[in-house]
Design a protein around this motif. Structure first.
Motif, mmCIF file in Angstrom:
data_model
loop_
_atom_site.group_PDB
_atom_site.id
_atom_site.type_symbol
_atom_site.label_atom_id
_atom_site.label_comp_id
_atom_site.label_asym_id
_atom_site.label_seq_id
_atom_site.Cartn_x
_atom_site.Cartn_y
_atom_site.Cartn_z
ATOM 1 N N LEU A 261 0.987 -1.258 -0.016
ATOM 2 C CA LEU A 261 0.096 0.117 0.098
ATOM 3 C C LEU A 261 0.862 1.266 -0.219
ATOM 4 O O LEU A 261 0.601 2.090 -0.636
ATOM 5 N N LEU A 262 1.874 1.022 0.656
ATOM 6 C CA LEU A 262 2.857 2.532 0.875
ATOM 7 C C LEU A 262 3.599 2.722 -0.362
ATOM 8 O O LEU A 262 3.757 4.008 -0.677
ATOM 9 N N ALA A 264 2.571 1.788 -3.389
ATOM 10 C CA ALA A 264 1.662 1.966 -4.344
ATOM 11 C C ALA A 264 1.364 3.682 -4.156
ATOM 12 O O ALA A 264 1.008 4.180 -5.458
ATOM 13 N N LEU A 265 1.630 4.347 -3.507
ATOM 14 C CA LEU A 265 1.486 5.806 -3.480
ATOM 15 C C LEU A 265 2.255 6.742 -4.210
ATOM 16 O O LEU A 265 3.509 6.397 -4.017
ATOM 17 N N PRO A 266 1.775 7.633 -4.940
ATOM 18 C CA PRO A 266 2.798 8.328 -5.752
ATOM 19 C C PRO A 266 3.463 9.237 -4.692
ATOM 20 O O PRO A 266 2.839 9.793 -3.820
ATOM 21 N N LEU A 275 5.599 3.870 -10.171
ATOM 22 C CA LEU A 275 4.729 3.452 -9.150
ATOM 23 C C LEU A 275 4.595 1.634 -9.057
ATOM 24 O O LEU A 275 4.703 1.230 -10.251
ATOM 25 N N THR A 276 4.538 1.100 -7.937
ATOM 26 C CA THR A 276 4.308 -0.198 -7.962
ATOM 27 C C THR A 276 3.143 -0.707 -7.377
ATOM 28 O O THR A 276 2.858 -0.199 -6.253
ATOM 29 N N PRO A 277 2.013 -1.144 -8.032
ATOM 30 C CA PRO A 277 0.799 -1.365 -7.677
ATOM 31 C C PRO A 277 0.958 -2.775 -6.973
ATOM 32 O O PRO A 277 1.862 -3.594 -6.898
ATOM 33 N N VAL A 278 -0.014 -2.887 -6.232
ATOM 34 C CA VAL A 278 -0.072 -4.343 -5.533
ATOM 35 C C VAL A 278 -0.654 -5.399 -6.502
ATOM 36 O O VAL A 278 -1.643 -4.811 -7.089
ATOM 37 N N GLY A 280 -2.526 -7.974 -8.710
ATOM 38 C CA GLY A 280 -3.656 -8.707 -8.571
ATOM 39 C C GLY A 280 -4.827 -7.708 -8.222
ATOM 40 O O GLY A 280 -4.782 -6.633 -7.871
ATOM 41 N N ASP A 281 -6.159 -8.367 -8.094
ATOM 42 C CA ASP A 281 -7.339 -7.683 -7.570
ATOM 43 C C ASP A 281 -7.717 -8.294 -6.318
ATOM 44 O O ASP A 281 -7.614 -9.530 -6.139
ATOM 45 N N ARG A 297 -2.118 -12.357 -3.427
ATOM 46 C CA ARG A 297 -1.316 -11.134 -4.076
ATOM 47 C C ARG A 297 -0.111 -10.978 -3.363
ATOM 48 O O ARG A 297 0.540 -9.899 -3.580
ATOM 49 N N SER B 194 -4.060 0.583 -4.401
ATOM 50 C CA SER B 194 -3.170 -0.328 -4.714
ATOM 51 C C SER B 194 -3.630 -0.520 -6.390
ATOM 52 O O SER B 194 -2.752 -1.260 -7.047
ATOM 53 N N ALA B 197 -2.502 2.485 -9.073
ATOM 54 C CA ALA B 197 -0.979 2.549 -9.619
ATOM 55 C C ALA B 197 -0.887 1.473 -10.924
ATOM 56 O O ALA B 197 -0.170 1.901 -11.777
#
Lengths: 335, 334
Positions: A261-262, A264-266, A275-278, A280-281, A297, B194, B197
């Motif tokens: 989560l941290l 993924a924040l810009p 930007l690194t997404p977590v 999967g859904d 995930r 999440s 991004a």
């Protein structure tokens, strides 16, 4: 240390739906002390709001609360077990009295056909021994306190006549006028612009320290949490995966989900960073994963372990605890 | 700018008439008021501002989805030259193929009665771009793969998908007719961080791969900072500052931009307290304040701001701001 004002122990909430039983909250435990702001963070569908609503038994009719779950509120030197209250009259001391709530969408949470003042006075008449005139005076006074200009005129207006920020201020004035012990703020600034959000958060912080109440602040915005909360609980798919002081969670997160989560924040101080997404859904609550709820995930998954067993909550000391096999290798080795 | 802009906007105004004030007087909502911007091809152009600042209306004006009151909008791309205020029927059809919109709320933007395949194929059928069902299917599969939609999901209905997946479907629908210019209106505002991004990364890679141009509308400065090449800051229908992203954030020249930046809650609980806090709220665009429109909330406002509307001033190369006292104020973030 003083005894906590509110203790939630092993709270489980299920909803009966046409598609089957949905477990929205699964074995959640936390404590809330006087004068403390506890932040509850998580994605949509993680069960934050359901947890909050359980404190006032506000969930819909198809809700069942799990067997040994307990919500205990210390009120006037006795302990009230909220979940076992059956008589609606007894519930009144809690709803709006001992516990107040600020909702996310200020437009939807005021009755459109009753003036702002009318709604403020109504709850004061229900929860205190004030007469109408006293209630009116207190309400106007509260509207003034939250920085609404020309409070006397606003008192007789309807919610649609107020702007979003103003409405949320009125909501705060209303929630605080009964002097609750516990305030639940469910995404109080999500619908507002950043400039207005800053105003509302400042106001809330001032009032909270003045009245010395305990606050459960629900939000998905880690920035808001960092600037307001004392302690943080991170929720994912109905479970609290990590708890700790705000500095522990933001600066030294242990659970892979909190870390994700941290990341993924810009970051405004480093514009070039990717930007690194977590990945999967978030899984549907109908198909909750076995083992650790986050394993589908998780980048640090331990095969054969995370997808089979449920990680226990491990205390890392100084109030920081985490439920993750990968984050607690020492404990693992000793067992 | 040396490159010819894809879209060039000059003195554009969009006013909506609302009920009269009596005595034959007409009232207008000045949603967009005298805006001039250039959007270079193959870039992300960011548009930020509070709600009510006119961002969405400006975006829709560039799509010719609202009537333009005055000013010029010119679209130039590889010999195609269209004046948006004087489009013939055929030209409008052509323009519609070239411009698309990605909506904010992926839950409201997709019809619950259509399968994902039908949703993505609809623009092709409406604009009669493909001639056979087979060709349509091929095109749908191609674009779905580009947007990382599982091809087996094409037969399902939207309710089966999460917010992030729906937004990918919505993006695929916007891209299926090979547009050149896309307006992304708050396209990540409804998504969790999440997932946010992930969508931003997808837009970025699609933009590079297909050479698209984006007008990226958002209220979230940190999202814009990470996505856009150029940023324009809007307040009450006017643009108050415009600059390449890095310059705007390193060297802010307008007090409004500065206050927007300082209002973002910092992730570090020990971070220093902010410099500026704005009082009050955005005034009504029906009756905007005279002079500099920001003077009612500006912490640095002086008498001159109340009467004289500030001129556009060039700070350097591509950095413009509209403020009388920008040289005297030291707004840069240390």
């Amino acid at each position: 240390m003083s005894r906590p004002l509110l203790t939630v122990d092993n709270l489980t909430v299920d909803f009966k739906t046409d598609e089957g039983m949905i477990t929205a909250v699964d074995g959640v435990s936390f404590e809330l002390k006087e004068g403390e702001i506890l932040g509850l963070v998580g994605e949509s569908g993680s069960g934050k709001s359901v947890t909050a609503k359980s404190l006032m038994l506000l969930n819909a009719g198809n809700t069942t609360y799990g067997g040994d779950g307990k919500i205990v509120l210390r009120h006037e030197d006795r302990d009230i077990d909220v979940l076992s209250i059956e008589n609606p009259r007894d519930m009144m001391t809690i709803r709006g009295g001992a516990i107040s709530m600020i909702f996310q969408e200020p437009m939807a949470s005021f009755a459109p056909a009753i003036t702002i003042g009318g709604q403020m006075v109504e709850q004061l008449l229900l929860h205190s021994s004030m007469n109408k005139r006293e209630a009116r005076e207190l309400s106007i006074d509260m509207l003034n306190r939250v920085g609404i200009s020309d409070a006397k005129a606003r008192f007789d207006q309807y919610s649609f006549e107020l702007s979003g920020g103003m409405r949320q201020r009125a909501m705060i004035a209303m929630a605080l006028s009964t002097q609750p012990k516990v305030l639940i703020a469910d995404e109080p600034t999500t619908a507002l612009d950043v400039t207005i959000q800053a105003q509302v958060l400042d106001l809330m912080k001032d009032l909270i320290s003045e009245y010395g109440m305990a606050v459960l602040l629900i939000t998905h915005d880690l920035g808001v949490i960092a600037q307001t909360a004392d302690r943080v609980a991170v929720m994912y798919l109905g479970k609290i995966v990590e708890t700790g002081s705000v500095r522990q969670i933001i600066k030294a997160p242990k659970h892979p989900y909190t870390k994700g989560l941290l990341k993924a924040l810009p970051d405004l101080d480093d514009l070039g960073a990717a930007l690194t997404p977590v990945a999967g859904d978030i899984p549907s609550p109908l198909e909750r994963p076995a083992g650790c709820v986050f394993h589908t995930r998780c980048p640090e998954i331990i095969a054969g372990r995370c997808n089979m067993d449920l990680p226990e909550t491990t205390d890392l000391g100084t109030g920081h605890s985490v439920s993750c096999f990968a984050a607690t290798p020492l404990v693992e080795a000793s067992t | 700018m040396t490159e010819t802009p894809l879209i060039s906007v000059r003195d554009l105004s969009v006013h909506f008439p609302i009920g009269g004030a009596g005595f034959g007087k007409k009232l207008f909502v000045r949603a967009v008021d005298n805006v001039s911007i250039d959007i270079a091809p193959g870039t992300f152009f960011g548009l930020v501002g509070e709600s009510g600042s006119g961002k969405t209306t400006l975006g829709r004006a560039l799509l010719k989805a609202v009537p333009l009151t005055s000013g010029h909008v010119q679209y130039r791309d590889n010999g195609v030259d269209l004046d948006l205020r004087a489009l013939s029927k055929a030209e409008l059809k052509e323009y519609r193929k070239r411009c698309q919109l990605i909506f904010q709320d992926p839950y409201a933007a997709l019809s619950p009665r259509m399968t994902v395949r039908d949703i993505i194929a609809e623009p092709l059928e409406v604009m009669k771009i493909t001639s056979s069902r087979q060709e349509t299917d091929e095109r749908v599969r191609e674009i779905a793969a580009k947007c990382r939609i599982n091809l087996e999901h094409l037969r399902r209905f939207p309710h089966a998908f999460s917010g992030g997946q729906r937004q990918r479907i919505s993006i695929a629908r916007a891209l299926v007719c090979n547009p050149r210019f896309l307006v992304a209106d708050e396209c990540v505002a409804a998504l969790d961080v999440s997932i946010q991004a992930d969508i931003l990364n997808l837009l970025n890679s699609l933009q590079k791969e297909l050479g698209l141009t984006f007008l990226f509308i958002s209220h979230d400065l940190s999202v814009v900072a990470h996505t856009c090449d150029h940023v324009a800051v809007m307040y009450l229908g006017q643009i108050v500052e415009i600059a390449p992203t890095k310059k705007l954030f390193a060297n802010t020249r307008h007090p409004y931009t500065h206050s927007l930046l300082s209002a973002i809650p910092h992730l570090d609980p020990d971070a220093e307290k902010k410099a500026i806090k704005l009082e009050g709220e955005i005034p009504s665009p029906i009756n905007p304040p005279p002079g500099c429109k920001f003077h009612t909330r500006c912490p640095f406002a002086r008498d001159r701001c109340k009467v004289e509307s500030p001129e556009w001033r060039q700070m350097d190369d591509e950095h413009f701001a509209a403020c009388h006292f920008t040289d005297e104020l030291n707004l840069s973030r240390a």
